[in-house]
Design a protein around this motif. Structure first.
Motif, short mmCIF file in Angstrom:
data_model
loop_
_atom_site.label_atom_id
_atom_site.label_comp_id
_atom_site.label_asym_id
_atom_site.label_seq_id
_atom_site.Cartn_x
_atom_site.Cartn_y
_atom_site.Cartn_z
N ASN A 47 27.75 10.66 4.10
CA ASN A 47 26.57 10.97 3.28
C ASN A 47 25.60 9.82 3.06
O ASN A 47 24.52 10.04 2.55
N CYS A 48 26.01 8.61 3.38
CA CYS A 48 25.16 7.47 3.03
C CYS A 48 24.81 6.58 4.23
O CYS A 48 23.71 6.05 4.31
N SER A 50 24.09 6.87 7.35
CA SER A 50 23.05 7.15 8.33
C SER A 50 21.76 6.42 7.95
O SER A 50 21.01 6.00 8.82
N ALA A 57 15.77 2.32 6.71
CA ALA A 57 14.90 2.05 5.57
C ALA A 57 15.63 1.74 4.27
O ALA A 57 15.05 1.17 3.35
N ALA A 58 16.88 2.09 4.17
CA ALA A 58 17.59 1.83 2.93
C ALA A 58 17.81 0.32 2.80
O ALA A 58 17.95 -0.38 3.81
N PRO A 59 17.83 -0.18 1.56
CA PRO A 59 17.79 -1.64 1.37
C PRO A 59 19.07 -2.39 1.76
O PRO A 59 19.03 -3.60 1.88
N PHE A 62 26.00 0.34 4.13
CA PHE A 62 27.30 0.81 3.64
C PHE A 62 28.16 1.16 4.85
O PHE A 62 28.31 2.31 5.20
N LEU A 74 26.63 0.20 -9.14
CA LEU A 74 25.29 0.71 -8.85
C LEU A 74 25.40 2.07 -8.13
O LEU A 74 24.67 3.02 -8.43
N VAL A 78 23.75 5.67 -9.28
CA VAL A 78 22.75 6.45 -8.52
C VAL A 78 23.28 7.81 -8.07
O VAL A 78 22.49 8.75 -7.91
N LEU A 102 25.96 15.45 -2.74
CA LEU A 102 27.40 15.25 -2.96
C LEU A 102 27.90 16.35 -3.89
O LEU A 102 27.19 16.78 -4.80
N GLY A 233 15.60 9.26 7.28
CA GLY A 233 16.81 10.08 7.35
C GLY A 233 16.60 11.42 8.02
O GLY A 233 17.54 12.18 8.18
#
Ligand code: HEC
Length: 490
Positions: A47-48, A50, A57-59, A62, A74, A78, A102, A233
């Motif tokens: 879920n995260c 990709s 683009a995600a900072p 994971f 954190l 979120v 989720l 995404g």
């Protein structure tokens, strides 16, 4: 439930009360413990990762135990707020493809893991890091075009919206079944909308600035068509049922790209793959846009400070249709929006509800299964705007009166349902009804405007040109009355 026996307790843990299981994990060896390798990694990888991986683009990434452990608290905050994974449609009775959400159980598993000390567990139980697809996801495109020059995105500063013109030089019309967008610098490209321009206005606007592309949305995009878009995404998707969108010969492709500076200077040079079908599709589809786009006469006028300004519209389907996708559009003042369908028997269902509109996530939501809407079904749209100081996205501080316009500090607002007619031969009936609806809405606005005296609004010049018979630059009571008579009598 029995508390009297050991069996009862075991049953409790087994029933999925993982919070309890984890807090007692240290005591009883037989009670399962929540670990990264066994329980958390599968959820995060699916879920995260990709978006949360290098170059996206995600900072941050994971992909490993350490990546996730470092930000455990954190992450819990979120996912509990449902800020992540980003998905703005409310879960309703209708399911969408590619839904990013989720389950309560997954959220509970991650928060239990964080609270219980974030154990790694057995490394051998760890699922492999997923293989993310490289290359074109729908196979080799029929036409590949690339920005001829890179645009430099600064390290810091506010978000940037910029338009890039990609000449296609097509000698004949084409039918597009899908578009795949590949940013050159994924870490800074947040989303991109695709337009086609056959007027040459976009080329001109581009030529007028020394840097690649141009900024203004205004007149340079007038008369252009929409071809969908891409957001962080997002995956390219073929239109369903052999449908295709016409791409007129000679059209330029215009990319409207939203950049979010990443802390590092980046050079963006996007590539776009277009997929065509040889033959014209057997049937066409229509976008039921509510309210219809009617520019300066939209009547959209949001007073400064108003926190819950509503825009509504409604349309009754004149034929049986099947809906395959839905989208929504507004700028920074958009607050929430919902489209419902009321079936002829009175049952009402939500077709799309976005309880917290976010300008950065303009998505096209595709239904998992087509939604059949019989003739006589009423579609209702309600969009709310927050033009108060309380809206952190308000581009004006203090707030100012905002009206319809193409700049991102102006507003827009509509929801669009994409449909095919159950019986393709009835498509002209639907198109005619949509045209009539548009005309009725505009007529209503004009008559409101004629009736209201004064006000320096956007439709004024237009009205004066048509109704100011004596040319004194004002509308007299007689001129107003004549205007209203003309509208009503047509
Ligand atoms: C579709 C892409 C995408 C997916 C999937 C995704 N994220 Fe994100 N994430 C982002 C982006 C982009 C940002 C930067 C903030 C923004 O632009 O909204 C972000 C930011 C974050 C942040 C930082 C928030 C802050 O306040 O600094 C955390 C933590 C996070 N994501 C966790 C997750 C977790 C956990 C998952 C999976 C359950 C996930 N994300 C799935 C794209 C994604």
């Amino acid at each position: 439930m029995s508390w009297g026996s050991g069996k009862g307790l075991a049953g409790l843990a087994g029933a999925g009360l993982t919070a309890m299981a984890a807090s007692t994990a240290v005591v009883g060896g037989s009670v399962p413990m929540t670990t990264f390798s066994e329980h958390v990694a599968p959820i995060v990888f699916k879920n995260c990762s990709s978006c949360h991986r290098p170059g996206e683009a995600a900072p941050f990434s994971f992909l490993t135990y350490d990546d996730v452990r470092k930000r455990g608290r954190l992450i819990v905050s979120v996912i509990e707020d449902r800020f992540m994974p980003p998905w703005h449609a409310e879960t309703g009775p209708l399911e969408f493809l590619g839904e990013r959400r989720l389950s309560e159980e997954e959220i509970q598993t991650i928060s239990t893991w964080v609270e219980s000390g974030m154990a790694l567990g057995d490394p051998k139980a760890m699922p492999p890091v997923p293989d993310f697809p490289v290359g074109w996801q729908l196979g080799e495109p029929d036409l590949i075009v690339r920005m001829d020059e890179a645009f430099e995105v600064p390290a810091e500063g506010p978000d940037i919206y910029r338009h890039f013109v990609l000449p296609l030089d097509l000698p004949e019309d084409k039918w597009v079944t899908a578009i795949e967008f590949r940013p050159g610098a994924r870490s800074v490209v947040h989303h991109c909308l695709f337009f086609t321009d056959t007027t040459g206005r976009a080329r001109k606007a581009d030529a007028a600035t020394p840097l690649p592309g141009f900024t203004r949305m205004g007149s340079a995009l007038r008369g252009s068509g929409r071809l969908g878009g891409w957001a962080v995404g997002g995956n390219p998707r073929l239109l369903p049922e052999g449908l295709a969108q016409r791409l007129p010969k000679g059209a330029d492709l215009v990319l409207q790209t939203h950049f979010h500076p990443s802390g590092k200077v980046e050079k963006e040079q996007s590539t776009v793959g277009l997929y065509f079908t040889e033959k014209a599709p057997k049937q066409s589809f229509a976008g039921v846009q509510l309210p219809p786009s009617f520019g300066a006469l939209s009547g959209l006028d949001i007073p400064a400070g108003e926190a819950n300004h509503a825009l509504t519209d409604s349309f009754v389907l004149p034929v049986d249709v099947k809906a395959f996708a839905v989208s929504a559009h507004a700028h920074y003042l958009g607050k929430d929006m919902v489209m419902t369908a009321t079936w002829p028997d009175g049952e009402t269902r939500e077709l799309l509800s976005i309880p917290e509109w976010d300008f950065s996530w303009q998505e096209q939501y595709t239904y998992k299964e087509m939604v059949s809407l019989p003739k006589g079904t009423r579609l209702n749209v309600t969009i709310h705007y927050d033009n108060s100081e309380e809206n952190p996205n308000n581009p004006s501080d203090p707030p100012v009166r905002v009206r319809w316009g193409r700049e991102s500090t102006d507003e827009m607002g509509s929801m669009t349902l994409r449909v095919i007619a159950e019986n393709p031969s009835e498509m002209p009936i639907l198109r005619k009804a949509l045209k009539d609806h548009s005309r009725d809405v505009v007529r209503g606005r004009i008559s409101d405007r004629i009736s209201s005296k004064g006000g320096r609004d956007l439709g004024r010049r237009w009205l004066l040109q048509r109704l100011d018979r004596d040319g004194d630059g004002e509308l007299s009571d007689e001129e107003r009355a004549a205007g209203l008579r003309r509208l009503g009598g047509r």
